[in-house]
Design a protein around this motif. Structure first.
Motif, PDB file in Angstrom:
ATOM      1  N   TRP A  68       0.838  -1.198   0.000  1.00 23.40           N
ATOM      2  CA  TRP A  68       0.000   0.000   0.000  1.00 23.40           C
ATOM      3  C   TRP A  68       0.871   1.246   0.000  1.00 23.40           C
ATOM      4  CZ3 TRP A  68       0.951  -3.202   4.025  1.00 23.40           C
ATOM      5  CH2 TRP A  68       1.412  -2.651   5.222  1.00 23.40           C
ATOM      6  N   SER A  69       0.365   2.302  -0.653  1.00 26.85           N
ATOM      7  CA  SER A  69       1.167   3.509  -0.837  1.00 26.85           C
ATOM      8  C   SER A  69       0.352   4.768  -0.577  1.00 26.85           C
ATOM      9  CB  SER A  69       1.734   3.555  -2.269  1.00 26.85           C
ATOM     10  OG  SER A  69       0.697   3.773  -3.203  1.00 26.85           O
ATOM     11  N   GLN A  70       1.064   5.848  -0.402  1.00 24.82           N
ATOM     12  CA  GLN A  70       0.526   7.213  -0.309  1.00 24.82           C
ATOM     13  C   GLN A  70      -0.544   7.345   0.780  1.00 24.82           C
ATOM     14  OE1 GLN A  70       0.238   8.715  -4.271  1.00 24.82           O
ATOM     15  NE2 GLN A  70       0.175  10.867  -3.641  1.00 24.82           N
ATOM     16  N   MET A  71      -0.261   6.764   1.950  1.00 26.74           N
ATOM     17  CA  MET A  71      -1.059   7.098   3.127  1.00 26.74           C
ATOM     18  C   MET A  71      -0.938   8.600   3.395  1.00 26.74           C
ATOM     19  SD  MET A  71      -0.086   4.030   5.760  1.00 26.74           S
ATOM     20  CE  MET A  71      -1.411   4.447   6.906  1.00 26.74           C
ATOM     21  N   HIS A  72       0.219   9.133   3.081  1.00 24.53           N
ATOM     22  CA  HIS A  72       0.463  10.570   3.152  1.00 24.53           C
ATOM     23  C   HIS A  72       0.399  11.117   1.733  1.00 24.53           C
ATOM     24  CE1 HIS A  72       2.777   9.328   6.963  1.00 24.53           C
ATOM     25  NE2 HIS A  72       1.574   9.764   7.299  1.00 24.53           N
ATOM     26  N   GLY A  73      -0.465  12.089   1.518  1.00 19.84           N
ATOM     27  CA  GLY A  73      -0.762  12.548   0.168  1.00 19.84           C
ATOM     28  C   GLY A  73       0.406  13.140  -0.581  1.00 19.84           C
ATOM     29  N   ASP A 114      -7.445  12.330  -1.165  1.00 18.40           N
ATOM     30  CA  ASP A 114      -7.757  13.730  -0.849  1.00 18.40           C
ATOM     31  C   ASP A 114      -6.482  14.506  -0.547  1.00 18.40           C
ATOM     32  OD1 ASP A 114     -10.400  13.002  -1.114  1.00 18.40           O
ATOM     33  OD2 ASP A 114     -10.802  12.933   1.046  1.00 18.40           O
ATOM     34  N   GLY A 115      -5.573  13.893   0.199  1.00 16.04           N
ATOM     35  CA  GLY A 115      -4.292  14.535   0.479  1.00 16.04           C
ATOM     36  C   GLY A 115      -3.477  14.733  -0.777  1.00 16.04           C
ATOM     37  N   ALA A 116      -3.536  13.744  -1.690  1.00 21.70           N
ATOM     38  CA  ALA A 116      -2.802  13.854  -2.952  1.00 21.70           C
ATOM     39  C   ALA A 116      -3.326  15.013  -3.797  1.00 21.70           C
ATOM     40  CB  ALA A 116      -2.903  12.546  -3.732  1.00 21.70           C
ATOM     41  N   THR A 120      -0.705  17.302   0.311  1.00 23.18           N
ATOM     42  CA  THR A 120      -0.414  17.462   1.737  1.00 23.18           C
ATOM     43  C   THR A 120      -0.378  16.097   2.407  1.00 23.18           C
ATOM     44  OG1 THR A 120      -2.763  17.735   2.279  1.00 23.18           O
ATOM     45  CG2 THR A 120      -1.472  19.742   1.895  1.00 23.18           C
ATOM     46  N   ARG A 121       0.273  16.039   3.532  1.00 22.03           N
ATOM     47  CA  ARG A 121       0.466  14.785   4.263  1.00 22.03           C
ATOM     48  C   ARG A 121      -0.851  14.197   4.760  1.00 22.03           C
ATOM     49  NH1 ARG A 121       4.664  12.339   7.220  1.00 22.03           N
ATOM     50  NH2 ARG A 121       4.035  11.263   9.132  1.00 22.03           N
ATOM     51  N   ARG A 122      -1.702  15.052   5.327  1.00 24.78           N
ATOM     52  CA  ARG A 122      -2.885  14.583   6.051  1.00 24.78           C
ATOM     53  C   ARG A 122      -4.098  14.449   5.144  1.00 24.78           C
ATOM     54  NH1 ARG A 122      -2.474  15.727  12.035  1.00 24.78           N
ATOM     55  NH2 ARG A 122      -0.220  15.891  12.364  1.00 24.78           N
ATOM     56  N   ASN A 123      -5.144  13.842   5.671  1.00 25.80           N
ATOM     57  CA  ASN A 123      -6.364  13.658   4.870  1.00 25.80           C
ATOM     58  C   ASN A 123      -7.242  14.908   4.986  1.00 25.80           C
ATOM     59  OD1 ASN A 123      -7.718  13.446   7.353  1.00 25.80           O
ATOM     60  ND2 ASN A 123      -8.988  11.745   6.645  1.00 25.80           N
ATOM     61  N   ALA A 124      -8.438  14.857   4.419  1.00 22.26           N
ATOM     62  CA  ALA A 124      -9.320  16.029   4.395  1.00 22.26           C
ATOM     63  C   ALA A 124      -9.840  16.402   5.780  1.00 22.26           C
ATOM     64  CB  ALA A 124     -10.493  15.778   3.444  1.00 22.26           C
ATOM     65  N   LYS A 318       6.442  23.890   0.638  1.00 24.23           N
ATOM     66  CA  LYS A 318       5.002  23.968   0.835  1.00 24.23           C
ATOM     67  C   LYS A 318       4.291  23.894  -0.515  1.00 24.23           C
ATOM     68  CE  LYS A 318       5.071  26.588   5.156  1.00 24.23           C
ATOM     69  NZ  LYS A 318       4.584  27.794   5.855  1.00 24.23           N
ATOM     70  N   PRO A 319       3.158  23.188  -0.562  1.00 21.26           N
ATOM     71  CA  PRO A 319       2.459  23.042  -1.843  1.00 21.26           C
ATOM     72  C   PRO A 319       1.732  24.316  -2.249  1.00 21.26           C
ATOM     73  CG  PRO A 319       1.181  22.012  -0.094  1.00 21.26           C
ATOM     74  CD  PRO A 319       2.485  22.449   0.526  1.00 21.26           C
ATOM     75  N   TYR A 320       1.642  24.530  -3.550  1.00 21.93           N
ATOM     76  CA  TYR A 320       0.760  25.567  -4.054  1.00 21.93           C
ATOM     77  C   TYR A 320      -0.684  25.142  -3.806  1.00 21.93           C
ATOM     78  CZ  TYR A 320       4.874  27.273  -6.611  1.00 21.93           C
ATOM     79  OH  TYR A 320       6.123  27.751  -6.947  1.00 21.93           O
ATOM     80  N   LEU A 321      -1.586  26.091  -3.810  1.00 18.80           N
ATOM     81  CA  LEU A 321      -2.990  25.800  -3.516  1.00 18.80           C
ATOM     82  C   LEU A 321      -3.586  24.791  -4.482  1.00 18.80           C
ATOM     83  CD1 LEU A 321      -4.351  29.344  -2.566  1.00 18.80           C
ATOM     84  CD2 LEU A 321      -3.821  27.437  -1.025  1.00 18.80           C
TER      85      LEU A 321
END
Length: 384
Positions: A68-73, A114-116, A120-124, A318-321
């Motif tokens: 499994w992958s991308q638990m963190h977005g 949703d994080g992807a 971002t790392r966390r979910n919605a 930091k990600p762009y919006l």
């Protein structure tokens, strides 16, 4: 199969439609829909925002392996690599037959769509899914947990990315890859389940160390009671953590991706052939530990405030919006004797001079000259 053969194979099977870290749910869904009937696709549930989370099953062998992958977005290397692996599993390579006859593989790419979406790392719900095993407040954690319980895998591959500032103890090189057989209790005990994960990792390290010498380490061994890897280990799934770290000039982790692919495939082949059983835990514990002895930028032996010293500079990303890229902000991480450290980029020339102020823990805002030639420039944390 030799490690160089695996790496040369990767270029043939690399999924070219995933060419940076910022792909989204719709991108992988388009690829999943094109998988042939040998891959059994099932929707396992939906994210907080209603995006589908799928499992993909392949093979008919007795040994069950879950990946499994991308638990963190914002940790996308594992997902890219799984789609490379899907392409490989459609080939006529002899290792594909070995895997199909001996293993049943269950994949769950992009656990956190949703994080992807916003990278971002966390979910919605703003929860770290990998710290939600016990309470399972998030739908994504419930799905992952249920899939493991239903499938009851013998082995698990927990695919992540780590900070690029981790280094390998004793080498001062970036930890391009880190492995771990997570602990299942505070005492860091070793039972047969954890031992088998250690042996697979030892087999992976033996091969990958040939092409990444002194750039592979063991991840932090501390028991985390809320994490999935620790709890899957506790429930009897020999769990192997793979972390993608840093590699010179590889911001989108496309070079690391090939080493990641080789790690997974080497591990799977060792499981399918049982070759991991020839390894020992002493070799696992001899793999060097993660440490932090590198910077993104290091300026050595530079005159500031009347003294000659070293300056360590790192960036925050930091990600762009829109979730389609990131912005790097550089800051002064350390000032002083950094002779025990290294960096991705080192400036150490004769007649270096700085124009501007160097302030600890503040954004970098200065110019670096060598023989009056400008070689580095920052304005309020931005590299010019």
């Amino acid at each position: 199969m030799y490690i160089k053969d695996i790496l040369s194979l990767h270029s043939s099977f690399k999924e070219v439609r995933l060419n940076n870290r910022f792909f989204k749910h719709e991108d992988i869904i388009a690829l999943i829909k094109k998988l042939p009937a040998t891959f059994k696709v099932k929707e396992a549930g939906k994210s907080v925002k209603g995006l589908s989370i799928h499992t993909i099953q392949w093979g008919n062998g007795p040994v069950k392996v879950m990946l499994w992958s991308q638990m963190h977005g914002d940790e996308a290397t594992g997902t890219m690599t799984l789609f490379d692996l899907f392409n490989f599993l459609q080939s006529d390579h002899e290792s594909v037959t070995l895997l199909a006859n001996n293993c049943t593989l269950l994949f769950m790419p992009m656990v956190n769509p949703d994080g992807a979406t916003v990278f971002t790392r966390r979910n919605a719900q703003q929860i770290d899914i990998n710290r939600d095993y016990l309470q399972t407040l998030t739908p994504e954690a419930k799905i992952l947990k249920q899939c493991r319980d239903d499938f009851e895998p013998h082995f698990g591959f927990n695919l992540h990315d780590q900070n690029t500032l981790w280094s390998v103890k004793g080498s001062r090189k970036p930890a391009t890859l880190s492995y771990l057989a997570p602990a299942y209790d505070e005492a860091l005990s070793v039972n047969d389940t954890r031992k088998n994960a250690m042996l697979v990792i030892t087999e992976m390290f033996k091969h990958l160390n040939l092409v990444l010498p002194q750039q592979i380490s063991l991840f932090d061994n501390e028991f985390e009671p809320r994490a999935f890897g620790d709890n899957f280990q506790k429930k009897g799934t020999s769990t192997i953590l793979i972390e993608a770290g840093g590699y010179q000039n590889d911001f989108e982790k496309q070079e690391i991706r090939s080493f990641y692919f080789a790690s997974i495939l080497t591990g799977l082949i060792s499981i399918a052939s049982s070759s991991y059983q020839n390894q020992n835990t002493d070799s696992y514990f001899s793999i060097p530990q993660n440490t932090k002895q590198i910077f993104h930028i290091l300026i050595k032996n530079i005159a500031i405030n009347g003294i000659k010293t070293d300056i360590g500079i790192n960036y925050e990303e930091k990600p762009y919006l829109n979730g389609l890229g990131t912005e790097k902000t550089y800051f002064i991480e350390d000032i002083g004797d950094l002779s025990y450290c290294d960096a991705y980029t080192v400036y150490h020339t004769e007649n270096q001079s700085i124009e501007g102020d160097i302030v600890f823990n503040q954004n970098a805002s200065f110019k670096l000259y060598s023989d009056q030639n400008l070689i580095l420039s920052f304005t309020d944390g931005k590299l010019q």
